[in-house]
Enzyme design. Structure first.
Site, PDB file in Angstrom:
ATOM      1  N   CYS A 148      40.358  46.019 129.331  1.00 54.80           N
ATOM      2  CA  CYS A 148      39.886  44.895 130.036  1.00 54.80           C
ATOM      3  C   CYS A 148      38.587  45.322 130.833  1.00 54.80           C
ATOM      4  O   CYS A 148      38.802  46.329 131.788  1.00 54.80           O
ATOM      5  CB  CYS A 148      40.847  44.223 130.850  1.00 54.80           C
ATOM      6  SG  CYS A 148      40.265  42.761 131.633  1.00 54.80           S
ATOM      7  N   ARG A 198      45.370  47.345 125.065  1.00 53.65           N
ATOM      8  CA  ARG A 198      44.369  46.511 125.664  1.00 53.65           C
ATOM      9  C   ARG A 198      43.173  47.133 126.314  1.00 53.65           C
ATOM     10  O   ARG A 198      43.458  48.184 127.209  1.00 53.65           O
ATOM     11  CB  ARG A 198      44.922  45.249 126.147  1.00 53.65           C
ATOM     12  CG  ARG A 198      44.019  44.618 126.806  1.00 53.65           C
ATOM     13  CD  ARG A 198      44.600  43.265 127.493  1.00 53.65           C
ATOM     14  NE  ARG A 198      44.701  43.572 129.016  1.00 53.65           N
ATOM     15  CZ  ARG A 198      45.356  42.930 129.795  1.00 53.65           C
ATOM     16  NH1 ARG A 198      45.568  41.335 129.559  1.00 53.65           N
ATOM     17  NH2 ARG A 198      45.269  43.168 130.902  1.00 53.65           N
TER      18      ARG A 198
END
Length: 123
Positions: A101, A99
């Site tokens: 972000c 991920r």
């Protein structure tokens, strides 16, 4: 290549998702429901974005447990911890997806967040 639709229509000249062989690419999903309503509060908004991602994944024969990469765009990085709490409830397999972000200065329709994903089709 197969065009995928989701719970909400794309806001521009792009697909909600695309399936290429066994990969499902989900465009950034904002936190509105099919009627265009924005839930109240960042936690509910994060959940709605994830549900929208899930709908596109399912249209491509995938699901949240087969996501290999996500990107979360936040209007305000102060929301990071609260979004993480919601995110962890949905991406809770033995291996969580990779991920990124990032804080974004402005998102479509001035939304507080947007989430995109890449999954593996299993169906």
């Amino acid at each position: 290549m197969e065009k995928l639709t989701g719970a909400t229509p794309a806001l521009g000249p792009y697909s909600a998702g695309v399936k290429v062989e066994n990969l499902v690419f989900v465009s950034g999903q904002i936190p509105t429901d099919a009627a265009g309503n924005l839930p109240e509060g960042i936690e509910a908004q994060a959940e709605q974005s994830i549900l929208n991602v899930k709908a596109v994944l399912e249209a491509g024969g995938s699901d949240l447990q087969h996501v290999v990469k996500t990107t979360v765009f936040l209007r305000d990085m102060e929301d990071f911890a609260r979004v993480n709490e919601v995110y962890a409830r949905y991406f809770n397999g033995a291996v969580q997806p990779a991920r990124s972000c990032v804080q974004a200065a402005k998102l479509p329709k001035d939304m507080p967040l947007e989430i995109e994903a890449i999954g593996i089709a299993v169906k």
